[in-house]
Design an enzyme around this catalytic site. Structure first.
Site, PDB file in Angstrom:
ATOM      1  N   GLU B 247       0.425  -0.929  -0.134  1.00 29.44           N
ATOM      2  CA  GLU B 247      -0.364   0.070  -0.361  1.00 29.44           C
ATOM      3  C   GLU B 247       0.553   1.198   0.081  1.00 29.44           C
ATOM      4  OE1 GLU B 247      -2.847  -0.159   2.673  1.00 29.44           O
ATOM      5  OE2 GLU B 247      -4.035  -1.538   2.309  1.00 29.44           O
ATOM      6  N   GLU B 377      -2.801   6.822  14.414  1.00 27.25           N
ATOM      7  CA  GLU B 377      -2.722   6.546  16.058  1.00 27.25           C
ATOM      8  C   GLU B 377      -1.573   5.521  16.186  1.00 27.25           C
ATOM      9  OE1 GLU B 377      -5.857   7.526  15.124  1.00 27.25           O
ATOM     10  OE2 GLU B 377      -6.027   9.537  15.947  1.00 27.25           O
TER      11      GLU B 377
HETATM   12  C1  LIG Z   1     -11.985   4.033   3.314  1.00 28.06           C
HETATM   13  C2  LIG Z   1     -11.657   2.699   3.767  1.00 28.06           C
HETATM   14  C3  LIG Z   1     -11.122   1.930   3.254  1.00 28.06           C
HETATM   15  C4  LIG Z   1     -10.608   0.473   4.008  1.00 28.06           C
HETATM   16  N1  LIG Z   1     -10.697  -0.578   2.773  1.00 28.06           N
HETATM   17  C5  LIG Z   1      -9.979  -1.677   3.525  1.00 28.06           C
HETATM   18  C6  LIG Z   1     -10.017  -2.730   3.390  1.00 28.06           C
HETATM   19  O1  LIG Z   1      -9.966  -2.618   1.820  1.00 28.06           O
HETATM   20  N2  LIG Z   1      -9.955  -4.151   3.317  1.00 28.06           N
HETATM   21  C7  LIG Z   1     -10.145  -4.352   4.993  1.00 28.06           C
HETATM   22  O2  LIG Z   1      -9.713  -4.997   4.932  1.00 28.06           O
HETATM   23  N3  LIG Z   1      -9.759  -3.096   5.548  1.00 28.06           N
HETATM   24  C8  LIG Z   1     -10.381  -1.687   4.541  1.00 28.06           C
HETATM   25  N4  LIG Z   1     -10.379  -0.815   5.689  1.00 28.06           N
HETATM   26  C9  LIG Z   1     -10.329  -0.566   7.480  1.00 28.06           C
HETATM   27  C10 LIG Z   1      -9.285  -0.019   8.121  1.00 28.06           C
HETATM   28  O3  LIG Z   1      -8.154  -1.137   7.885  1.00 28.06           O
HETATM   29  C11 LIG Z   1     -10.018  -0.093   9.394  1.00 28.06           C
HETATM   30  O4  LIG Z   1     -10.693   1.267   9.313  1.00 28.06           O
HETATM   31  C12 LIG Z   1      -8.512   0.692  10.553  1.00 28.06           C
HETATM   32  O5  LIG Z   1      -7.342  -0.573  10.779  1.00 28.06           O
HETATM   33  C13 LIG Z   1      -9.287   0.482  11.663  1.00 28.06           C
HETATM   34  O6  LIG Z   1     -10.280  -0.109  12.164  1.00 28.06           O
HETATM   35  P1  LIG Z   1     -12.044   0.396  12.736  1.00 28.06           P
HETATM   36  O7  LIG Z   1     -12.637   0.773  12.057  1.00 28.06           O
HETATM   37  O8  LIG Z   1     -11.907  -0.731  13.174  1.00 28.06           O
HETATM   38  O9  LIG Z   1     -10.615   1.121  13.710  1.00 28.06           O
HETATM   39  P2  LIG Z   1     -10.526   0.915  15.693  1.00 28.06           P
HETATM   40  O10 LIG Z   1      -9.778   0.254  15.139  1.00 28.06           O
HETATM   41  O11 LIG Z   1     -12.324   1.098  16.275  1.00 28.06           O
HETATM   42  O12 LIG Z   1     -10.265   2.468  16.456  1.00 28.06           O
HETATM   43  C14 LIG Z   1     -11.200   3.218  16.355  1.00 28.06           C
HETATM   44  C15 LIG Z   1     -10.511   4.740  16.947  1.00 28.06           C
HETATM   45  O13 LIG Z   1      -9.789   4.010  17.948  1.00 28.06           O
HETATM   46  C16 LIG Z   1      -8.055   4.410  17.945  1.00 28.06           C
HETATM   47  N5  LIG Z   1      -7.274   2.939  18.206  1.00 28.06           N
HETATM   48  C17 LIG Z   1      -7.677   1.679  18.249  1.00 28.06           C
HETATM   49  N6  LIG Z   1      -6.426   1.469  18.402  1.00 28.06           N
HETATM   50  C18 LIG Z   1      -5.954   2.285  19.016  1.00 28.06           C
HETATM   51  C19 LIG Z   1      -4.572   2.504  20.329  1.00 28.06           C
HETATM   52  N7  LIG Z   1      -3.942   0.933  20.652  1.00 28.06           N
HETATM   53  N8  LIG Z   1      -3.729   3.166  20.323  1.00 28.06           N
HETATM   54  C20 LIG Z   1      -4.579   4.322  19.803  1.00 28.06           C
HETATM   55  N9  LIG Z   1      -5.810   4.714  19.209  1.00 28.06           N
HETATM   56  C21 LIG Z   1      -6.089   3.387  18.926  1.00 28.06           C
HETATM   57  C22 LIG Z   1      -7.917   4.394  16.017  1.00 28.06           C
HETATM   58  O14 LIG Z   1      -6.903   4.884  15.796  1.00 28.06           O
HETATM   59  C23 LIG Z   1      -9.335   5.285  15.619  1.00 28.06           C
HETATM   60  O15 LIG Z   1      -9.249   6.676  16.166  1.00 28.06           O
HETATM   61  C24 LIG Z   1     -10.462   0.272   5.192  1.00 28.06           C
HETATM   62  C25 LIG Z   1     -11.281   1.677   6.424  1.00 28.06           C
HETATM   63  C26 LIG Z   1     -11.565   2.905   5.386  1.00 28.06           C
HETATM   64  C27 LIG Z   1     -12.003   3.787   5.868  1.00 28.06           C
END
Ligand SMILES: Cc1cc2nc3c(=O)[nH]c(=O)nc-3n(C[C@H](O)[C@H](O)[C@H](O)COP(=O)(O)OP(=O)(O)OC[C@H]3O[C@@H](n4cnc5c(N)ncnc54)[C@H](O)[C@@H]3O)c2cc1C
Lengths: 362, 393
Positions: B247, B377
């Site tokens: 990526e 983050e």
């Molecule tokens: C446009 C888009 C395209 C995507 N495409 C794909 C794809 O093709 N395939 C795929 O598999 N996934 C995809 N994703 C998923 C993406 O990888 C996840 O959204 C990302 O890893 C965050 O996970 P979450 O959304 O569950 O957020 P969460 O992990 O629930 O995070 C919520 C908040 O908590 C914070 N947080 C979580 N853990 C910690 C920590 N340890 N320390 C500090 N802060 C923390 C995060 O930074 C965030 O601000 C996509 C996401 C988006 C937005």
């Protein structure tokens, strides 16, 4: 001439190593608190190491590494917050290095710089006043010059038949210097008053170019300080314990240190880029220097603020380094023009080239 | 053929430059009642067809799987030139072109490579990535989709979410848990899944920017042949690191070039039209600040691409720092474009290019960069702990 990266790395690595021994934190504090021997010792060492000479062309007794080496050295100078005369001399040396052959007056200044015979002040803050050249002598007052405590000369714009630069010997009579009482005691800022002072050298034009190199030097100083702020903060956060663990394990602090590192990435690259453009005499060099100067200055102030805050109470003391970098970083925001003006100059340069593109299209 | 000049960077660039205007002239117009998504898809497929005539659709791939092993530098030159003339970006093929080869070439069986790579190069097969789950986002290794061995198949049950391009895709790479008793990272395996397999359902998710390019994938007793497992059972986590590493690099490079061009063009336009914003000190300085960062990003990327190698910790810091700095820059730029308050600033406008679309669209889409490929983050955690050596906690 293109200078090899390996040569530049050698110069910078060597300066870092030497300064970390010869100008450690306790020396910095002694200098800050008025011990005059520290800066003098460092000046001899600089002459011995040939730091200023490294920047200067071979024809004046330098090593010919030019502006790119100047920027790398100044970054190390910023890292250790060295006394101002090293920085202002490096500015003058970069100016001479860019002046090209045939400038006898510039070469004379270069020779004096190469042997460590002069420690000039250069224009720093946008001060009031001006100097005029009449019948071979300079009179007037100019404020905001920057250098070190042992500054003995000034390389300053004067108006004669058109804009010029003069090198004036500060003798306390025809040319007198009064230092301002400023918070950043690593450097000296003050006012030069001349009454029929005979210049040691006169150059046509040059004021703009000199200011460009001051800005480049400030950009480098800021990057170096920013690096040091980060290193010191990380070290402190790893060793200081609260709640039974190092404070560096708290995520709220980790992220701030990560951000300090992230904020370094752009200024570092812009600095190198601007220095390279200056070295090759590119048309847009001044624009990129202004961009580097404004980004690096904003970033380093923030880094110094974070350093102070992440140290807790000791960050508020005179005994730790934090305040020294904070004061120096704050002063940098006024050197070569205040940051907003520097940014506007950059915009002017960008706009001028956008106009050329638009006209070429039409 | 442009590829005749593969030995000389300048000639290669010139040949491309000479070819592009004609090549782009057939760009399909949007039909009267065609929506942007459909049109965008048509443009991307058309453009790939045009690139294919020069063997430039998947040029960085090895020859045996449908590429021409174009050297990295030339691939970057190609990107520069395509951006310069606003050529379409085949975004929908992002996983197909990058993640799949990055996974299969080091880890796949010869049979898998021969089966799956040429069909991308030749037919433009669209893949998506099913890694994230409702309960496993930043903590990806906490994923719970199960794959249970049953003879020469695995039976998949569970749910994936946020899969970009899943609504267009025919195939997906999928991480699933094969050993629930093993340590978190060790029980995961990597699969290549045909999305038309019975028991798989895809539902689009409407996005902040109105589009629905990502979606959910539900698995209910979906049978995946053992031959479509990549690497050994339990190796999935390790393999996924190669997938995710793709990526970076050229995808970032293209985005950085586009944003720089957009910003540069804005000033030329202001010069041409005598726009009033340069007289507004706040806007002017904001612009200047962004220009400095735009170029700083490009220099940073070029250093990562061409500069001397650095040690492991520094490499981790650089990649994570770039990701954060670039995504933040992108947001700041788009926010600036909206705040410029041009007549079209708040119009829905063009929603086809993530970087070059309408101001509000580009701004909203910019958030994807803050989350995708690991949130900022998480990147800062990496910089702090693995880069700066701060203690875990
Ligand atoms: C446009 C888009 C395209 C995507 N495409 C794909 C794809 O093709 N395939 C795929 O598999 N996934 C995809 N994703 C998923 C993406 O990888 C996840 O959204 C990302 O890893 C965050 O996970 P979450 O959304 O569950 O957020 P969460 O992990 O629930 O995070 C919520 C908040 O908590 C914070 N947080 C979580 N853990 C910690 C920590 N340890 N320390 C500090 N802060 C923390 C995060 O930074 C965030 O601000 C996509 C996401 C988006 C937005």
């Amino acid at each position: 001439m293109t200078v090899q990266d390996s040569d530049l790395n050698l110069v910078a690595d060597n300066a870092r190593k030497v300064l970390s021994e010869a100008f450690a934190s306790r020396d910095l504090h002694r200098h800050f608190d008025g011990d005059e021997t520290v800066a003098r010792r460092l000046w001899s060492l600089s002459t011995e190491m040939g730091w200023i000479a490294a920047i200067l062309p071979e024809r004046v007794g330098g090593l010919g590494l030019g502006v790119t080496a100047g920027a790398r050295l100044l970054r190390e100078f910023g890292r250790f917050a060295v006394p101002g005369e090293l920085c202002s001399s490096a500015v003058a040396a970069m100016f001479v290095a860019s002046a090209g052959e045939g400038g006898a007056a510039a070469d004379g200044i270069g020779e004096a710089l190469a042997t460590g015979a002069i420690r000039p002040f250069v224009p720093g803050r946008t001060g009031g006043g001006s100097l005029a050249l009449e019948g071979g002598a300079v009179s007037g007052t100019v404020a905001g010059l920057i250098g070190g405590r042992d500054g003995d000369t000034a390389l300053v714009p004067v108006s004669g038949e058109g804009p010029m630069l003069a090198l004036l010997r500060i003798d306390g009579r025809a040319a007198a210097f009064t230092a301002d009482d400023i918070w950043d005691r690593t450097r000296t800022i003050g006012t030069l008053t001349c009454r029929d002072a005979e210049p040691e050298a006169i150059l046509e034009g040059g004021g703009g170019t000199l200011r460009t190199f001051t800005r480049l030097a400030v950009a480098a100083d800021c990057v170096g300080m920013h690096e040091m702020s980060l290193e010191r903060t990380v070290d402190y956060a790893r060793s200081r314990e609260q709640f039974g663990r190092p404070i560096g394990s708290f995520q709220a602090l980790k992220h701030r240190m990560a951000e300090m590192r992230i904020a370094l990435e752009v200024p570092i690259r812009l600095l190198d880029h601007a220095a390279t453009l200056c070295a090759s005499g590119a048309n847009d060099a001044a624009t990129w220097v202004a961009l580097a100067r404004s980004q690096a200055s904003d970033a380093s102030i923030h880094a110094a603020e974070e350093e102070t805050l992440l140290h807790g109470g000791v960050g508020y003391t005179w005994d730790f380094d934090c305040h020294i970098r904070l004061k120096r970083a704050m002063l940098n925001a006024s050197l070569g023009g205040r940051t907003s003006d520097v940014r506007d100059d950059a915009f002017g340069g960008l706009m001028a080239s956008a106009r050329r593109v638009a006209e070429a299209e039409a | 053929m442009i590829l005749d000049h593969i030995d000389d960077e300048n000639r290669f660039r010139d040949a491309l430059r000479a070819w592009l205007p004609d090549a782009l002239s057939g760009r399909p117009e949007r039909g009267a009642d065609e929506d942007h998504v459909a049109h965008d898809g048509r443009v991307q497929a058309w453009w790939l067809g045009v690139l294919r005539t020069q063997k430039l659709a998947t040029p960085h791939w090895p020859k045996e799987y449908g590429g021409v092993a174009l050297p990295f530098r030339l691939r970057a030159i190609m990107t520069e030139e395509l951006v310069r003339v606003d050529a379409p970006t085949p975004m929908r093929y992002m996983i197909s072109f990058n993640h799949l080869p990055a996974t299969l070439i080091p880890w796949g069986s010869e049979e898998q490579k021969r089966k799956y790579l040429p069909e991308i190069a030749e037919e433009g097969m669209i893949w998506c990535q099913g890694f994230s789950e409702p309960g496993a986002g930043s903590d990806l290794a906490g994923l719970r989709t199960r794959a249970v061995r049953d003879g020469d198949h695995y039976v998949l049950n569970g749910q994936k979410i946020w899969s970009s391009f899943s609504v267009f895709a025919r195939r997906s790479i999928v991480l699933a848990r094969t050993d629930p008793d093993a340590q978190k990272h060790a029980g995961i395996s990597f699969f290549l899944v045909d999305l038309e397999t019975p028991g798989i359902e895809i539902r689009p998710i409407r996005q902040i920017n109105g589009g629905a390019k990502f979606g959910e994938i539900f698995f209910t007793d979906a049978r995946v042949p053992v031959a479509d497992r990549v690497g050994e059972e339990g190796m999935g986590w390790k393999i996924a690191q190669s997938t995710l590493a793709s990526e970076r690099g050229l995808l970032w490079f293209e985005a950085a070039e586009k944003l720089h061009r957009r910003l540069d063009g804005l000033l030329v336009q202001a010069a041409r039209e005598g726009a009033d914003w340069p007289a507004d000190a706040e806007m002017r300085r904001c612009y200047t600040e962004l220009r400095a960062r735009a170029h700083g990003m490009r220099l940073f990327l070029r250093e990562m691409m061409y500069g001397p190698p650095v040690d492991g910790a520094e490499e981790l810091i650089r990649t994570a720092a770039f990701k954060v700095a670039f995504s933040t820059f992108r947001m700041d730029l788009m926010s600036f474009l909206v705040r410029l308050d041009t007549p079209d600033a708040y119009q829905v406008g063009n929603t086809e290019d993530d970087y070059l679309g309408g101001a509000m669209f580009s701004y909203l889409t910019g958030y994807s960069g803050m989350f995708g490929a690991g949130t900022n983050e998480i990147m800062k955690n990496i910089i702090a702990e693995r880069g700066l050596g701060l203690p875990k906690g």
